[in-house]
Design an enzyme around this catalytic site. Structure first.
Site, PDB file in Angstrom:
ATOM      1  N   ILE A 135       0.869  -1.167   0.000  1.00 44.75           N
ATOM      2  CA  ILE A 135       0.000   0.000   0.000  1.00 44.75           C
ATOM      3  C   ILE A 135       0.911   1.223   0.000  1.00 44.75           C
ATOM      4  O   ILE A 135       2.072   1.142   0.386  1.00 44.75           O
ATOM      5  CB  ILE A 135      -0.977   0.029   1.205  1.00 44.75           C
ATOM      6  CG1 ILE A 135      -0.234  -0.127   2.530  1.00 44.75           C
ATOM      7  CG2 ILE A 135      -2.045  -1.021   1.058  1.00 44.75           C
ATOM      8  CD1 ILE A 135      -1.152  -0.063   3.753  1.00 44.75           C
ATOM      9  N   ASP A 136       0.388   2.349  -0.447  1.00 41.61           N
ATOM     10  CA  ASP A 136       1.204   3.552  -0.588  1.00 41.61           C
ATOM     11  C   ASP A 136       1.711   4.049   0.763  1.00 41.61           C
ATOM     12  O   ASP A 136       1.132   3.743   1.814  1.00 41.61           O
ATOM     13  CB  ASP A 136       0.400   4.666  -1.257  1.00 41.61           C
ATOM     14  CG  ASP A 136      -0.009   4.322  -2.679  1.00 41.61           C
ATOM     15  OD1 ASP A 136       0.739   3.585  -3.346  1.00 41.61           O
ATOM     16  OD2 ASP A 136      -1.084   4.784  -3.116  1.00 41.61           O
ATOM     17  N   MET A 137       2.761   4.856   0.716  1.00 41.54           N
ATOM     18  CA  MET A 137       3.381   5.384   1.927  1.00 41.54           C
ATOM     19  C   MET A 137       2.359   6.064   2.841  1.00 41.54           C
ATOM     20  O   MET A 137       2.326   5.823   4.047  1.00 41.54           O
ATOM     21  CB  MET A 137       4.494   6.379   1.563  1.00 41.54           C
ATOM     22  CG  MET A 137       5.159   7.019   2.769  1.00 41.54           C
ATOM     23  SD  MET A 137       6.508   8.135   2.318  1.00 41.54           S
ATOM     24  CE  MET A 137       5.549   9.549   1.701  1.00 41.54           C
TER      25      MET A 137
END
Length: 302
Positions: A135-137
């Site tokens: 998942i994105d930062m």
């Protein structure tokens, strides 16, 4: 192994740049290294990093042989909500990168996993031990982690078969009038902005279902359920239908809400345990920063 067929939009690009853009988690230096090691072939031939691809070129990129990961274990006090001999489930905090990359050599989820878990699968490369999906930062929430290669393959197969349950909570701009919907639109690189993804005709299949949970003044809280897992899928799809994520610096209006990145939380994750065959499902609450924003919107809406 990756196979890429060059289209008209990408024709004329240097191959090292193209591969860094097309292959998820790849860097340009990594691709240049693989080209030097003759792990990249175009139409069956070895090329140099400055080769400019042409429409119809078939590019094959071989994976490197696995080596011992040179990652420093760090005590990051990760929230590991489930663990057994084969698999773990971790609740990633907002603002943490999943694995080391350029600009993020430490402080990543992988650094923390190396410290807290005894074993991690090696099938996904030396910088991504145990990492089955990302998942994105600035997205918080649940990720499954494989402790061995057999488990890793089983979990990836479930992702490919679209049998993994992935539910996200997202705050979006605008008031969505209908209570539910499905967005089915292919996602690929944005030809006008190569650092972004977009809905494009020649993109990969992407399907997002959503249900409205709450409506606020100028915002809507939705639950998004993924059939596929494309890069930035929810962020791209919600922008595509005119309701971009709040706080999203890449795909949404800027400086409209204090959130330190997109308001997106991977709150529910479910999968079949590769060894026992039991279906496991986990849910974690919204992080405090998310709850604080919702509370402020509730006050404004009253």
């Amino acid at each position: 192994m990756h196979e890429i067929i060059v289209n008209d939009n990408d024709s004329g690009q240097r191959i090292d740049r193209l591969l860094a853009e097309q292959i998820e988690d790849a860097s340009r230096s990594d691709m240049q290294g693989r080209i030097k090691e003759e792990l990249v072939k175009v139409n069956g031939n070895v090329v140099k990093a400055n080769y400019k691809v042409k429409t119809g070129d078939i590019v094959i990129v071989e994976d490197r042989e696995l080596v011992e990961a040179d990652i420093i274990p760090e005590n990051l006090n990760l929230d590991i909500i489930y663990e057994d001999d084969e698999v773990a489930v971790v609740n990633k905090p907002k603002g943490m990168v999943v694995h080391p990359a350029a600009g993020h050599p430490s402080g990543t989820l992988v650094n923390g996993l190396m410290y807290q878990l005894d074993n991690l699968s090696g099938i996904n490369g030396e910088l991504r031990p145990g990492i089955v999906h990302r998942i994105d930062m600035d997205t918080s929430g649940l990720l499954m982690v494989a402790k061995d290669d057999v488990t890793h393959r089983h979990l990836v197969e479930q992702l490919v078969e679209k049998s993994v349950t992935r539910k996200y909570t997202a705050l979006v701009h605008g008031t969505i009038p209908h209570d539910k919907g499905t967005i089915e639109a292919p996602i690929g690189r944005n030809p006008k902005e190569r650092q972004e993804m977009a809905v494009v005709d020649d993109g990969k299949e992407a399907v997002t279902h959503f249900n409205v949970l709450e409506r606020y003044k100028d915002f809507t809280l939705v639950e998004c359920i993924l059939d596929t897992g494309r890069t930035h899928q929810i962020r791209v799809h919600m922008k595509y239908i005119g309701y971009p994520l709040a706080g999203d610096p890449k795909y949404g209006p800027r400086k409209t809400i204090e959130s330190e990145g997109q308001m997106l939380h991977a709150g529910t994750l479910g999968f079949v345990h590769p060894k026992t065959g039991e279906y496991l499902e986990f849910t974690v609450p919204l992080p405090d920063v998310f709850e604080d924003v919702l509370e402020s919107l509730t006050l404004l809406s009253d």
